[in-house]
Design a protein around this motif. Structure first.
Motif, PDB file in Angstrom:
ATOM      1  N   LYS A  44       0.830  -1.192   0.000  1.00 59.07           N
ATOM      2  CA  LYS A  44       0.000   0.000   0.000  1.00 59.07           C
ATOM      3  C   LYS A  44       0.872   1.253   0.000  1.00 59.07           C
ATOM      4  CE  LYS A  44      -4.647   0.407   1.645  1.00 59.07           C
ATOM      5  NZ  LYS A  44      -5.589  -0.126   2.593  1.00 59.07           N
TER       6      LYS A  44
ATOM      7  N   MET B 290      11.222   5.245 -33.799  1.00 54.57           N
ATOM      8  CA  MET B 290      12.108   4.358 -34.543  1.00 54.57           C
ATOM      9  C   MET B 290      11.971   4.574 -36.048  1.00 54.57           C
ATOM     10  SD  MET B 290      13.879   2.663 -32.519  1.00 54.57           S
ATOM     11  CE  MET B 290      14.618   1.590 -33.720  1.00 54.57           C
ATOM     12  N   LEU B 291      10.802   5.054 -36.440  1.00 52.58           N
ATOM     13  CA  LEU B 291      10.519   5.167 -37.867  1.00 52.58           C
ATOM     14  C   LEU B 291      10.986   6.518 -38.391  1.00 52.58           C
ATOM     15  CD1 LEU B 291       9.147   3.153 -39.662  1.00 52.58           C
ATOM     16  CD2 LEU B 291       6.991   4.305 -39.295  1.00 52.58           C
TER      17      LEU B 291
ATOM     18  N   TYR C 266      -6.228   7.067 -15.250  1.00 52.26           N
ATOM     19  CA  TYR C 266      -7.064   5.871 -15.260  1.00 52.26           C
ATOM     20  C   TYR C 266      -7.300   5.380 -13.841  1.00 52.26           C
ATOM     21  CZ  TYR C 266      -8.782   1.317 -16.698  1.00 52.26           C
ATOM     22  OH  TYR C 266      -9.556   0.202 -16.880  1.00 52.26           O
TER      23      TYR C 266
ATOM     24  N   PHE D  23      20.284   5.067 -38.653  1.00 55.74           N
ATOM     25  CA  PHE D  23      19.666   5.949 -37.665  1.00 55.74           C
ATOM     26  C   PHE D  23      20.717   6.920 -37.169  1.00 55.74           C
ATOM     27  CE2 PHE D  23      17.624   1.833 -37.582  1.00 55.74           C
ATOM     28  CZ  PHE D  23      16.313   2.172 -37.768  1.00 55.74           C
TER      29      PHE D  23
ATOM     30  N   TYR E 107       2.400   1.761  -3.406  1.00 56.32           N
ATOM     31  CA  TYR E 107       1.418   2.264  -4.358  1.00 56.32           C
ATOM     32  C   TYR E 107       1.124   3.728  -4.085  1.00 56.32           C
ATOM     33  CZ  TYR E 107       0.340  -2.386  -6.199  1.00 56.32           C
ATOM     34  OH  TYR E 107       0.406  -3.602  -6.815  1.00 56.32           O
TER      35      TYR E 107
ATOM     36  N   MET F  63       2.415   8.403 -20.877  1.00 57.39           N
ATOM     37  CA  MET F  63       1.938   7.111 -20.368  1.00 57.39           C
ATOM     38  C   MET F  63       1.696   7.193 -18.865  1.00 57.39           C
ATOM     39  SD  MET F  63       1.083   4.097 -21.121  1.00 57.39           S
ATOM     40  CE  MET F  63       1.685   3.531 -22.672  1.00 57.39           C
TER      41      MET F  63
ATOM     42  N   ALA G  34       1.074   8.331 -26.170  1.00 53.86           N
ATOM     43  CA  ALA G  34       2.206   7.483 -25.778  1.00 53.86           C
ATOM     44  C   ALA G  34       2.425   6.378 -26.812  1.00 53.86           C
ATOM     45  CB  ALA G  34       1.950   6.882 -24.404  1.00 53.86           C
ATOM     46  N   LEU G  35       1.299   5.790 -27.281  1.00 58.96           N
ATOM     47  CA  LEU G  35       1.409   4.713 -28.267  1.00 58.96           C
ATOM     48  C   LEU G  35       1.915   5.231 -29.604  1.00 58.96           C
ATOM     49  CD1 LEU G  35      -1.812   2.668 -27.561  1.00 58.96           C
ATOM     50  CD2 LEU G  35       0.512   1.809 -27.486  1.00 58.96           C
TER      51      LEU G  35
ATOM     52  N   PHE H 242      -2.979   8.013 -23.659  1.00 56.89           N
ATOM     53  CA  PHE H 242      -2.531   6.682 -24.097  1.00 56.89           C
ATOM     54  C   PHE H 242      -2.228   6.684 -25.594  1.00 56.89           C
ATOM     55  CE2 PHE H 242      -4.915   4.650 -20.388  1.00 56.89           C
ATOM     56  CZ  PHE H 242      -3.764   4.612 -19.629  1.00 56.89           C
TER      57      PHE H 242
ATOM     58  N   LEU I 244      -1.879   6.618 -17.052  1.00 51.52           N
ATOM     59  CA  LEU I 244      -2.092   5.592 -16.033  1.00 51.52           C
ATOM     60  C   LEU I 244      -2.654   6.230 -14.764  1.00 51.52           C
ATOM     61  CD1 LEU I 244       1.109   3.414 -16.517  1.00 51.52           C
ATOM     62  CD2 LEU I 244      -1.228   2.715 -16.934  1.00 51.52           C
TER      63      LEU I 244
ATOM     64  N   ALA J 246       6.258   6.660 -28.994  1.00 46.86           N
ATOM     65  CA  ALA J 246       7.378   5.721 -28.805  1.00 46.86           C
ATOM     66  C   ALA J 246       7.682   4.905 -30.068  1.00 46.86           C
ATOM     67  CB  ALA J 246       7.116   4.843 -27.602  1.00 46.86           C
ATOM     68  N   PRO J 247       6.697   4.193 -30.666  1.00 49.20           N
ATOM     69  CA  PRO J 247       7.053   3.424 -31.873  1.00 49.20           C
ATOM     70  C   PRO J 247       7.489   4.315 -33.036  1.00 49.20           C
ATOM     71  CG  PRO J 247       4.992   2.641 -30.965  1.00 49.20           C
ATOM     72  CD  PRO J 247       5.303   3.927 -30.284  1.00 49.20           C
TER      73      PRO J 247
END
Lengths: 411, 630
Positions: free
Chosen positions: B28, B544-545, B433, B399, B31, B426, B536-537, B533, B430, B540-541
């Motif tokens: 507890k 790399m691109l 949420y 890169f 957290y 992120m 964040a999604l 969210f 969280l 991050a990916p």
């Protein structure tokens, strides 16, 4: 034997959604998208690829042993099936669509068998629609990966088990273990379902060892018969090493979303046998604990084991994970007991983005290397593992229930 | 109490209790403390991310460039290009200049080029093409010539190209003359292990796009083009020669391709080494001279500050390290600008999509001292180096950020800044949420507050997000329509005002159409959580691109993630300023959008769909969070 539920119980308009989804995949299989996806490593493994299947059939029809050489790794039963129905586009599209339709229908049936005789809400149709719309199930079907057929076999076997029909269920599991060897580990929970039914029971059901033994013997008989049939189809024993053998010995290091291939590409040859043994035997250790802990609910044990197999099998595709996530829909009672559902969901989302991205960077753009894709398969493995741990905890927790001001310390 | 025992008591509170109770208390506490520090953690992520951006140009983060592939051996050959070839180029140039004066048509130019290639004895043909765009049609005629490798058949190919128009917008006459002279010169030698393909493409990038998409069989629907008469193998390397001036002083290297793709760094480094040591030409990045800015004199109105002011001026403003930083920052910013907007900085940029490493050798116009002699020599040497390749250039050398012609940043030293901001989103998501799952309940009778669980409206949040985001499709259809294209030519923003207002203000109101809900949990924070969210999604990916693009979204994410739910109209209007439609208010913005539309329809650069389908919807969702009332 419980009364079978008739299909008319479904709400008619709701059925339109699965029907449309089936129509969509039928047309997409016939579209140029399908050949484009067919050799994608995430959707089709060497054991399930349609391109290899066609090659094998061509050899077979020309009188050449397809199991000679390392290309064809489908079971002789699949070979026999596709010699009877030629793999021309229209027929394949129909076959894969029907298989997915059966799989989705089975999922709804299993759910109904689990909640019967309580009334049936629309959840069955919802489950079927979710199964059909999930990209993890949808894309392998469009790519004509035979892993979609394997899923259909598994769900059909489970459906028959849930309806207490011993022989069909056992035959289907036996057929399944020819195309996907690890599925044989599902026999213990399947036998338990056949003995105790698909519902959770309090107090613990009494499993009769005698009946169980009889069922296992029946399964062994089917296996022997099917092995004989395979020998008859293939004409020699070469298929054993090429199909079952491939699952354990990993001769083909084509990348896939699983955890094996990269590990074994990096390994010195002298360590290979030891690690092959470790990797192959590892899923075995879960069978007994799961079955013992979930004696009250064998269907749940089956579900967890399926998840473990799909995470740790040597040639997985996305449809294995897709099946596991779809099966989760049968157990809504555990949802409120998840500990970190959001973290798990986000892990899955990240994996779903990173897998195709890094696959593209490595093999299409050429700017990345194998490590990139490997990293994304690790995220995927983590997501799958986390889903299993979540479900395991929630499944155990839900039997205890919740009490204000109390916390569960250990299960 | 020592720090260790304090730490112990944090993890092992109230000794003597049951060990399970201790465990629960510990959990507890952990957290709670995570929950307590999470807002600071999120801000720290943002802050470190932003500071990191400023650290990118530091010399300490950079690394000297080096050749990774041993087979290349740049600059190790004797070159044969000499004054005879320069003379040949000069003779080609005379005719080319005559054609420019006479305003020769595409066909006439191509026909003349074809004759010249034929005279040199190389298989050649022309290729007419037409792109249909919402601005009208783009015509042109390419000329290409194939020379098979004398060493091996079926080898890979190298392309030596010049476009008719230079990246400066002037005619690239000397570039074309160089390629013609090179064609006559290179084909005399037998040491080529690769096929040589010479392409004089029409237009700027459109001609090469038409040629390459035919070569690789990927013609887009908007292109109608003649098929190629000759064919070669897979292309590994391509050089585009851009020489618009009379003479040149520096060789500028342009390397950014369409959609943020880069060539292998080895090609860049070889060009740099060879130009420096074989050609004797100083190398610069793009068109930026490698000079530090001169000292800025202290302005008069600061003279009163006396010694202190002088010190600041001497030690900070005119410090060498700061000038160095500014120079590097300029270089990185230019590369990042090309990559984030998805534009190609030269004709080489259309090659990368076909997995061809390509750069543009730009002869920076000046009065001297270099000309055909050094350019031909270094091109010959560079081709000889790339001729050595037995396998493709190594992966993961793609890169990089170049901070100067001889220093670069590895992926690990720049990636963290956008990823950290993504992680911050992120964490924020969280926390949002978790918070939404609880409700403070106050009982007046007991005069006590309690935390109660409440169901979250996750599906509604996702629904609202998708509903708002789907309007992006309308924006996209509008932006790529024939209706919109002529409006971009306007010199004042007035005719575009309805478009700007519609797309920056209206779409978020779609959330007000939602069905009534009896849920007690608020919806606006849920939508914000979903937005965080998605950010964040996305970030991050994407890093790399296309790192600069992901950094752009990361910077956009910061204001979007700091808004308060249901905070009303003022933040709603402020957010509207972040909408890409606002670009239409300015002349530069309208030009940029016109280029984006053109690049998307002709070259397939994804700035336009990205702005309509991702950038706009993100802002709309943030605006919707402001106006949702519970």
């Amino acid at each position: 034997m419980p009364k079978r539920l008739s299909g008319a119980a479904y709400a008619r308009p709701a059925l339109l959604i699965p029907a449309l989804l089936l129509l969509l995949r039928f047309s997409l299989i016939l579209s140029p998208l399908s050949p484009w996806l067919r050799d994608d490593h995430q959707l089709a493994s060497p054991l399930t690829s349609f391109t290899r299947l066609k090659e094998g059939i061509w050899f077979f029809q020309k009188g050449i042993d397809p199991y000679h050489g390392g290309v064809f790794r489908h079971s002789p039963l699949t070979l026999a099936l596709f010699t009877l129905i030629p793999p021309i586009p229209l027929v394949s599209a129909l076959l894969w669509t029907v298989a997915d339709g059966i799989a989705a229908w089975c999922l709804a049936e299993i759910w109904r068998a689990r909640i019967a005789p309580r009334g049936h809400d629309g959840r069955g149709v919802l489950l079927a629609s979710l199964y059909l719309s999930k990209p993890y199930n949808f894309l392998p079907t469009v790519a004509l990966s035979s892993s979609s057929l394997d899923n259909a076999f598994l769900l059909l076997a489970l459906r028959f088990a849930a309806l207490q029909q011993v022989s069909p269920s056992l035959i289907l599991l036996a057929v399944l273990s020819f195309s996907s060897l690890p599925s044989i580990l599902l026999l213990p929970p399947l036998v338990m379902i056949l003995l105790a039914g698909p519902k959770p029971t309090v107090p613990l059901p009494k499993y009769s060892p005698k009946t169980a033994l009889r069922i296992v013997a029946e399964f062994a008989l089917y296996m022997v018969v099917l092995t004989g049939a395979s020998r008859f189809v293939a004409g020699s024993w070469g298929w054993v090493l090429q199909t079952w053998g491939a699952t354990v010995m990993l001769p083909d290091l084509t990348p896939n979303p699983g955890l094996w291939w990269y590990f074994f590409t990096e390994m010195f040859d002298q360590y290979r046998p030891f690690f092959l043994l470790t990797f192959s035997l590892h899923p075995l250790i879960y069978v007994a604990p799961m079955c013992l802990k979930f004696q009250h609910d064998p269907l749940f044990a089956f579900f967890l084991l399926q998840g473990i197999i799909s995470t740790f099998k040597s040639y997985p595709t996305l449809s294995d994970a897709g099946l596991y996530i779809s099966l989760l829909g049968i157990f809504p009672e555990i949802y409120s007991h998840f500990r970190h559902p959001l973290v798990t969901a986000l892990l899955h989302l990240h994996a779903a983005l990173l897998l195709p991205l890094f696959h593209y960077l490595w093999l299409d753009a050429g700017t990345g290397n194998a490590n990139f894709f490997y990293a994304s398969t690790l995220v995927f493995g983590l997501a799958n593992g986390s889903t299993i741990v979540e479900a395991l905890w929630a499944g155990l927790h839900s039997t205890i229930g919740e009490k204000e001001g109390w916390e569960v310390v250990q299960l | 109490m020592s720090s260790i025992s304090r730490l112990k008591s944090f993890f092992k509170p109230s000794a003597g209790n049951d060990k399970h109770v201790a465990r629960l208390q510990r959990r507890k506490r952990i957290y709670t403390s995570i929950g307590r520090v999470s807002p600071y953690l999120q801000l720290a992520c943002y802050l470190i991310g932003i500071l990191w951006i400023f650290a990118i140009p530091l010399t300490e983060l950079g690394k000297g460039t080096y050749v990774d592939e041993n087979a290349l051996q740049p600059g190790q050959v004797s070159t044969y290009w000499d004054w005879a070839e320069v003379h040949a180029a000069d003779r080609f140039l005379v005719v080319l200049e005559g054609m420019r004066e006479a305003n020769a048509s595409h066909q006439e130019r191509a026909a003349w080029l074809k004759t010249k290639f034929l005279e040199l004895g190389i298989s050649t043909d022309t290729q007419a093409y037409t792109f249909s765009t919402s601005f009208g049609e783009v015509h042109g005629v390419n000329t290409y010539a194939f020379h098979s490798s004398p060493r091996t058949s079926g080898a890979e190919a190298m392309i030596i190209a010049a476009s008719w128009t230079s990246l400066t917008g002037d005619p690239n006459l000397r570039g074309v003359a160089t390629v013609l002279a090179l064609a006559g010169f290179l084909t005399r030698y037998t040491h080529w292990a690769k096929d040589l393909v010479f392409v004089i493409s029409d237009g700027y990038q459109d001609g090469m796009e038409a040629f390459l998409s035919t070569y690789y069989g990927h013609e887009p629907k908007t292109l109608s083009v003649q098929p190629l008469t000759f064919d070669s193998e897979v292309v590994w390397t391509a050089l585009s020669i851009d020489y618009p001036g009379h003479s040149f002083s520096h060789l500028g290297l342009f390397f950014e391709g369409l959609n943020g793709r880069l060539p292998n760094q080895d090609l860049f480094v070889c060009a740099q080494v060879i130009a420096r040591w074989t050609g004797g030409v100083p190398v610069i990045l793009h068109n930026t001279l490698d000079e530090l800015r001169p000292d800025i004199p202290m302005p008069d109105w600061l003279q009163w500050s006396g010694a202190a002011g002088n010190w600041v001026w001497r030690e900070i403003v005119n410090r060498r390290a700061l000038k160095e930083w500014e120079y590097r920052a300029g270089n990185v910013a230019e590369q990042a600008g090309w990559m984030a907007t998805g534009r190609a900085s030269g004709v080489h940029g259309v090659f990368h999509q076909f997995r061809v490493d390509a750069i543009t050798l730009f002869a920076r116009p000046a009065t001297g001292p270099h000309g055909f002699h050094s350019l031909g020599k270094l091109t010959e040497s560079l081709l000889r180096t790339m001729n050595n390749l037995l396998e493709r250039l190594h992966a993961s050398f793609f890169f990089y950020l170049l901070s100067s012609p001889s220093t670069f940043l590895k992926i690990g030293s720049y990636l963290p800044c956008s990823v950290l901001i993504g992680v911050g989103c992120m964490i924020g998501g969280l926390r949002g949420y978790v918070d939404l799952g609880w409700e403070r309940w106050y009982s007046q009778k007991a005069n006590d507050t309690k935390w109660l669980k409440r169901p979250r409206r996750l599906m509604e949040g996702v629904g609202a997000l998708s509903a708002v985001a789907s309007v992006g499709a309308v924006a996209y259809l509008h932006a790529s329509s024939r209706l919109f294209a002529p409006m971009l030519a306007a010199t004042s923003p007035l005719p575009l005002l309805p478009v700007i207002l519609t797309f920056s203000l209206l779409p978020p109101f779609i959330v007000l159409l939602r069905p009534d809900s009896k849920a007690t949990a608020p919806l606006a924070p849920m939508v914000k959580t979903c937005l965080l969210f998605s950010l964040a999604l996305l970030i991050a990916p994407l890093s790399m691109l296309n790192f600069p693009l992901s950094l752009f979204f990361a910077l956009l994410a910061i204001p979007l993630s700091l808004i308060n739910p249901s905070s009303g109209l003022l933040p709603f209007l402020l957010l509207a300023l972040l909408n890409p439609a606002m670009l239409l208010l300015f002349q530069n913005g309208r030009d940029a959008i016109r280029i984006a539309v053109w690049d998307w329809q002709v070259l397939g650069a994804y700035a336009l769909p990205l702005a309509c389908l991702i950038w706009m919807p993100l802002v709309w969702v943030a605006q919707a969070v402001c106006i949702i009332q519970e």
